[in-house]
Design a protein around this motif. Structure first.
Motif, mmCIF file in Angstrom:
data_model
loop_
_atom_site.group_PDB
_atom_site.id
_atom_site.type_symbol
_atom_site.label_atom_id
_atom_site.label_comp_id
_atom_site.label_asym_id
_atom_site.label_seq_id
_atom_site.Cartn_x
_atom_site.Cartn_y
_atom_site.Cartn_z
ATOM 1 N N CYS A 79 -44.610 33.201 38.162
ATOM 2 C CA CYS A 79 -45.997 33.070 37.730
ATOM 3 C C CYS A 79 -46.033 32.071 36.585
ATOM 4 O O CYS A 79 -45.403 32.287 35.537
ATOM 5 C CB CYS A 79 -46.554 34.413 37.271
ATOM 6 S SG CYS A 79 -48.258 34.323 36.640
ATOM 7 N N ALA B 151 -45.896 30.759 42.564
ATOM 8 C CA ALA B 151 -45.115 30.076 43.602
ATOM 9 C C ALA B 151 -43.671 30.521 43.507
ATOM 10 O O ALA B 151 -43.107 30.630 42.404
ATOM 11 C CB ALA B 151 -45.202 28.555 43.453
ATOM 12 N N ALA C 92 -50.859 30.969 37.991
ATOM 13 C CA ALA C 92 -50.644 30.472 39.348
ATOM 14 C C ALA C 92 -49.238 30.856 39.799
ATOM 15 O O ALA C 92 -48.295 30.852 38.993
ATOM 16 C CB ALA C 92 -50.829 28.952 39.410
ATOM 17 N N VAL D 263 -55.782 23.504 42.082
ATOM 18 C CA VAL D 263 -54.576 24.295 41.835
ATOM 19 C C VAL D 263 -54.295 25.126 43.079
ATOM 20 O O VAL D 263 -55.174 25.858 43.564
ATOM 21 C CB VAL D 263 -54.763 25.217 40.612
ATOM 22 C CG1 VAL D 263 -53.603 26.195 40.496
ATOM 23 C CG2 VAL D 263 -54.890 24.382 39.343
ATOM 24 N N THR E 163 -47.286 24.763 41.346
ATOM 25 C CA THR E 163 -48.474 25.436 40.807
ATOM 26 C C THR E 163 -49.405 24.492 40.052
ATOM 27 O O THR E 163 -50.350 24.948 39.386
ATOM 28 C CB THR E 163 -48.063 26.589 39.857
ATOM 29 O OG1 THR E 163 -47.165 26.089 38.859
ATOM 30 C CG2 THR E 163 -47.403 27.718 40.627
ATOM 31 N N TRP E 164 -49.156 23.191 40.151
ATOM 32 C CA TRP E 164 -50.010 22.232 39.442
ATOM 33 C C TRP E 164 -50.456 21.154 40.415
ATOM 34 O O TRP E 164 -49.658 20.651 41.206
ATOM 35 C CB TRP E 164 -49.261 21.632 38.258
ATOM 36 C CG TRP E 164 -50.174 20.890 37.337
ATOM 37 C CD1 TRP E 164 -50.279 19.546 37.199
ATOM 38 C CD2 TRP E 164 -51.144 21.461 36.454
ATOM 39 N NE1 TRP E 164 -51.247 19.238 36.274
ATOM 40 C CE2 TRP E 164 -51.796 20.397 35.800
ATOM 41 C CE3 TRP E 164 -51.517 22.776 36.154
ATOM 42 C CZ2 TRP E 164 -52.809 20.598 34.862
ATOM 43 C CZ3 TRP E 164 -52.523 22.977 35.226
ATOM 44 C CH2 TRP E 164 -53.153 21.910 34.581
ATOM 45 N N ALA F 244 -54.088 31.766 42.676
ATOM 46 C CA ALA F 244 -54.277 31.497 41.251
ATOM 47 C C ALA F 244 -55.363 32.412 40.712
ATOM 48 O O ALA F 244 -56.228 32.866 41.460
ATOM 49 C CB ALA F 244 -54.648 30.036 41.023
ATOM 50 N N ALA G 137 -41.267 25.685 40.683
ATOM 51 C CA ALA G 137 -42.504 26.469 40.601
ATOM 52 C C ALA G 137 -43.582 25.714 39.826
ATOM 53 O O ALA G 137 -44.768 25.778 40.170
ATOM 54 C CB ALA G 137 -42.220 27.819 39.941
ATOM 55 N N SER H 22 -50.464 38.953 39.336
ATOM 56 C CA SER H 22 -49.638 38.050 40.143
ATOM 57 C C SER H 22 -48.601 38.769 40.991
ATOM 58 O O SER H 22 -48.282 38.313 42.081
ATOM 59 C CB SER H 22 -48.919 37.051 39.227
ATOM 60 O OG SER H 22 -47.817 37.656 38.580
#
Length: 240
Positions: A176, A172, A170, A148, A16-17, A152, A12, A204
């Motif tokens: 979160c 995935a 964010a 990102v 998320t990055w 998000a 994740a 989220s």
């Protein structure tokens, strides 16, 4: 990564990055980003057992040499890669940025974060008002956060129209990720972080939550513990 929770969090975190190049090779996820200088976007993450660690390290060195970047390894989780860490140290890689990864459930966090007397504004991208808020609370807006992956939320806690705290959330794979939390020094210990967490995690709908905090930041780790976070694993970077 043998522990399933560790594996899920790291997946994740990757998802998320932002990064511009991500290559799976010889047991590594090799990442490089010309736009973002953060180590997480420019490091090799071991994603499985390295049958020949010496050869695997050479793969990392070739990858980053081709991009005129320092070879950097995210040794994560640290407790599973002691041999790799020792080999990197012997090759002259310096250790840095020790980080604690913490986790909790959505339900536990919402229960630990009662409603606060702050309005929290959510933007789906790093809009000008969020970037201005980051600067207003003493932070430095990072470039390229518009990359990102969605979904998000860029959160700003406000008191009487004045930004008092910021954060980014964010999502995935049911997790979160919480990033960039910062509270104006004048508003610390007044519930700003809790308000941001309640709004961002509530937005989220992810069932699980994780964040990363500097290992030597005992104050932040203690604060997150009061919000229900527990230790998941730790890592640091090795840079050639």
């Amino acid at each position: 990564m043998s522990h399933p929770v560790t594996r899920d969090i790291e997946r994740a975190a990757v998802a998320t990055w932002p990064t511009t190049t991500a290559v799976l090779r010889d047991g590594w996820l090799l990442r490089h980003c010309d736009l973002l200088r953060r180590r997480r976007s420019n490091s090799a993450l071991p994603i499985g057992p390295l049958d020949d660690p010496e050869s695997a390290i050479e793969t990392v060195e070739r990858f980053y040499a081709e991009r005129s970047s320092p070879a950097t390894v995210q040794v994560s989780p640290l407790d599973e890669h002691s041999v790799l860490d020792e080999l990197l140290a012997a090759r002259g890689y310096r250790a840095g940025a020790p980080t604690a990864v913490m986790r909790t459930s959505r339900d536990a966090l919402l229960q630990a974060c009662p409603a606060q007397d702050f309005e929290v504004l959510l933007d789906e991208s790093p809009a000008p008002r969020w970037l201005d808020a980051v600067a207003a609370v003493g932070g430095t807006p990072e470039p390229s956060l518009d990359r990102v992956p969605a979904p998000a939320a860029f959160a700003t806690a406000v008191s009487r129209g004045t930004p008092v705290g910021v954060g980014m959330f964010a999502v995935a794979d049911g997790w979160c990720g919480v990033y960039g939390m910062r509270t104006d020094d004048r508003w610390r210990r007044r519930g700003v972080a809790a308000a941001l967490m309640r709004a961002g995690v509530g937005w989220s709908s992810a069932e699980q939550v994780f964040l990363q905090v500097e290992s030597d930041n005992a104050v932040a780790r203690s604060r997150y513990a009061t919000l229900g976070f527990i230790s998941a694993h730790a890592y640091h970077y090795r840079v050639r």
